[in-house]
Design an enzyme around this catalytic site. Sequence first.
Site, PDB file in Angstrom:
ATOM      1  N   SER A  14       0.840  -1.191   0.000  1.00 40.71           N
ATOM      2  CA  SER A  14       0.000   0.000   0.000  1.00 40.71           C
ATOM      3  C   SER A  14       0.877   1.244   0.000  1.00 40.71           C
ATOM      4  O   SER A  14       1.627   1.492   0.938  1.00 40.71           O
ATOM      5  CB  SER A  14      -0.913   0.001   1.227  1.00 40.71           C
ATOM      6  OG  SER A  14      -1.455   1.296   1.369  1.00 40.71           O
ATOM      7  N   HIS A  39      -1.192  -1.249  -4.228  1.00 46.57           N
ATOM      8  CA  HIS A  39      -2.448  -0.817  -3.625  1.00 46.57           C
ATOM      9  C   HIS A  39      -2.409   0.707  -3.457  1.00 46.57           C
ATOM     10  O   HIS A  39      -1.509   1.245  -2.814  1.00 46.57           O
ATOM     11  CB  HIS A  39      -2.615  -1.521  -2.275  1.00 46.57           C
ATOM     12  CG  HIS A  39      -3.918  -1.266  -1.606  1.00 46.57           C
ATOM     13  ND1 HIS A  39      -5.044  -2.032  -1.862  1.00 46.57           N
ATOM     14  CD2 HIS A  39      -4.289  -0.343  -0.694  1.00 46.57           C
ATOM     15  CE1 HIS A  39      -6.043  -1.574  -1.114  1.00 46.57           C
ATOM     16  NE2 HIS A  39      -5.615  -0.551  -0.405  1.00 46.57           N
ATOM     17  N   ASP A  41      -4.394   4.019  -2.196  1.00 48.11           N
ATOM     18  CA  ASP A  41      -5.479   4.458  -1.317  1.00 48.11           C
ATOM     19  C   ASP A  41      -5.935   5.871  -1.642  1.00 48.11           C
ATOM     20  O   ASP A  41      -5.190   6.828  -1.490  1.00 48.11           O
ATOM     21  CB  ASP A  41      -5.012   4.400   0.143  1.00 48.11           C
ATOM     22  CG  ASP A  41      -4.907   2.961   0.625  1.00 48.11           C
ATOM     23  OD1 ASP A  41      -5.912   2.236   0.505  1.00 48.11           O
ATOM     24  OD2 ASP A  41      -3.835   2.568   1.108  1.00 48.11           O
ATOM     25  N   MET A  43      -8.495   8.800  -0.676  1.00 46.96           N
ATOM     26  CA  MET A  43      -9.350   9.273   0.427  1.00 46.96           C
ATOM     27  C   MET A  43      -9.781  10.711   0.169  1.00 46.96           C
ATOM     28  O   MET A  43      -8.969  11.522  -0.276  1.00 46.96           O
ATOM     29  CB  MET A  43      -8.578   9.203   1.745  1.00 46.96           C
ATOM     30  CG  MET A  43      -8.008   7.829   2.052  1.00 46.96           C
ATOM     31  SD  MET A  43      -7.219   7.825   3.665  1.00 46.96           S
ATOM     32  CE  MET A  43      -6.532   6.151   3.663  1.00 46.96           C
ATOM     33  N   HIS A  72      -8.109   1.692  -4.433  1.00 45.81           N
ATOM     34  CA  HIS A  72      -9.084   1.541  -3.343  1.00 45.81           C
ATOM     35  C   HIS A  72      -9.734   2.900  -3.087  1.00 45.81           C
ATOM     36  O   HIS A  72      -9.118   3.791  -2.506  1.00 45.81           O
ATOM     37  CB  HIS A  72      -8.319   1.020  -2.112  1.00 45.81           C
ATOM     38  CG  HIS A  72      -9.163   0.839  -0.900  1.00 45.81           C
ATOM     39  ND1 HIS A  72      -8.627   0.598   0.360  1.00 45.81           N
ATOM     40  CD2 HIS A  72     -10.513   0.826  -0.723  1.00 45.81           C
ATOM     41  CE1 HIS A  72      -9.596   0.467   1.241  1.00 45.81           C
ATOM     42  NE2 HIS A  72     -10.752   0.606   0.614  1.00 45.81           N
ATOM     43  N   MET A  74     -11.791   5.159  -1.169  1.00 45.33           N
ATOM     44  CA  MET A  74     -12.459   5.446   0.110  1.00 45.33           C
ATOM     45  C   MET A  74     -13.039   6.847  -0.011  1.00 45.33           C
ATOM     46  O   MET A  74     -12.595   7.802   0.623  1.00 45.33           O
ATOM     47  CB  MET A  74     -11.434   5.352   1.257  1.00 45.33           C
ATOM     48  CG  MET A  74     -11.058   3.905   1.556  1.00 45.33           C
ATOM     49  SD  MET A  74      -9.527   3.805   2.491  1.00 45.33           S
ATOM     50  CE  MET A  74      -8.359   3.972   1.154  1.00 45.33           C
ATOM     51  N   MET A 145     -11.981  -5.029   4.991  1.00 45.03           N
ATOM     52  CA  MET A 145     -11.166  -4.103   5.788  1.00 45.03           C
ATOM     53  C   MET A 145     -10.934  -4.695   7.175  1.00 45.03           C
ATOM     54  O   MET A 145     -11.873  -5.084   7.864  1.00 45.03           O
ATOM     55  CB  MET A 145     -11.880  -2.749   5.939  1.00 45.03           C
ATOM     56  CG  MET A 145     -11.961  -1.906   4.682  1.00 45.03           C
ATOM     57  SD  MET A 145     -10.388  -1.642   3.824  1.00 45.03           S
ATOM     58  CE  MET A 145      -9.431  -0.761   5.071  1.00 45.03           C
ATOM     59  N   ASP A 178      -7.170  -5.799   3.961  1.00 50.87           N
ATOM     60  CA  ASP A 178      -6.449  -4.527   4.019  1.00 50.87           C
ATOM     61  C   ASP A 178      -6.506  -3.948   5.429  1.00 50.87           C
ATOM     62  O   ASP A 178      -7.585  -3.689   5.949  1.00 50.87           O
ATOM     63  CB  ASP A 178      -7.129  -3.569   3.020  1.00 50.87           C
ATOM     64  CG  ASP A 178      -6.432  -2.235   2.884  1.00 50.87           C
ATOM     65  OD1 ASP A 178      -5.280  -2.091   3.328  1.00 50.87           O
ATOM     66  OD2 ASP A 178      -7.064  -1.318   2.303  1.00 50.87           O
TER      67      ASP A 178
HETATM   68  C1  DX5 Z   1      -6.375   2.132   5.317  1.00 53.23           C
HETATM   69  C2  DX5 Z   1      -5.915   1.839   3.924  1.00 53.23           C
HETATM   70  C3  DX5 Z   1      -4.894   0.778   3.893  1.00 53.23           C
HETATM   71  C4  DX5 Z   1      -3.615   1.162   4.587  1.00 53.23           C
HETATM   72  C5  DX5 Z   1      -3.010  -0.075   5.160  1.00 53.23           C
HETATM   73  O1  DX5 Z   1      -7.385   3.057   5.282  1.00 53.23           O
HETATM   74  O2  DX5 Z   1      -6.994   1.429   3.128  1.00 53.23           O
HETATM   75  O3  DX5 Z   1      -4.621   0.331   2.582  1.00 53.23           O
HETATM   76  O4  DX5 Z   1      -2.668   1.772   3.749  1.00 53.23           O
HETATM   77  O5  DX5 Z   1      -1.895   0.279   5.910  1.00 53.23           O
HETATM   78  P1  DX5 Z   1      -1.284  -0.715   6.984  1.00 53.23           P
HETATM   79  O6  DX5 Z   1      -0.858  -1.942   6.262  1.00 53.23           O
HETATM   80  O7  DX5 Z   1      -0.153   0.067   7.563  1.00 53.23           O
HETATM   81  O8  DX5 Z   1      -2.373  -1.009   7.991  1.00 53.23           O
HETATM   82 ZN    ZN Z   2      -6.508   0.407   1.216  1.00 56.72          ZN
END
Ligand code: DX5
Ligand code: ZN
Length: 217
Positions: A14, A39, A41, A43, A72, A74, A145, A178
Amino acid sequence: MIKNIENRPLVAPSLLSTDFGRLAKDIKRVERAGADMLHVDIMDGHFVPNITIGPVVVKYMRKVTNLPLDVHLMIKDPKKYLAPFVAAGSDMITVHIEVVSLKEVKAMAKDLKKKGIKFGVSLNPATPLSKIKPALKYVDFVLVMSVNPGFGGQAFIPSAVAKIKALRKIFKKDIAVDGGINAVTGKLVRQAGANILAAGSYIFGAKNVKKAINSLR
Ligand code: DX5
Ligand code: ZN
């Protein structure tokens, strides 16, 4: 299933845990270390209390690697931003079931299939499995999650294990997980039936990135 050599689980570092000032270098580093996909992320400060990056950055990630980009989302309104993330070069797109209707899932599945993009739904720790059941037949994978989305480096929430087990009984395609994944929790989720492991702080925080990636398989 998504490319899965020798039946081993796929590892998706990630990039949230990267140093964004050296993003291209870190992408190359995990690529050399044997990552199966990246991956990414996204947000929006609404669905989660944090803001990260948008399509404009994904577009440049696309230029530095041929690894699949596992995006991903979010974000509160994934429908609105699907096209820009497709155009940016995503290979896999995940939306959260908490913010989409079944009708929207069907429409997105149809649209992404035409474009050759894998489509997944994700559910938060507090969201019961029953909520995604109607969507299962339209998706290529489910992202479970194991932390509340928003930040990297949080502790794994153990109830994810039972959720993955129950999902594996009714879903034969890819199950990704994740949040809080390391060698110990990685083993638990693999045994429960997950086959794609997203991990941020564990991989980017390791001295030896290759060893960290291999320890998840
Ligand atoms: C959390 C993200 C994850 C995050 C995971 O909101 O969706 O992908 O980067 O990070 P670790 O592996 O450090 O929990
Ligand atoms: Zn993620």
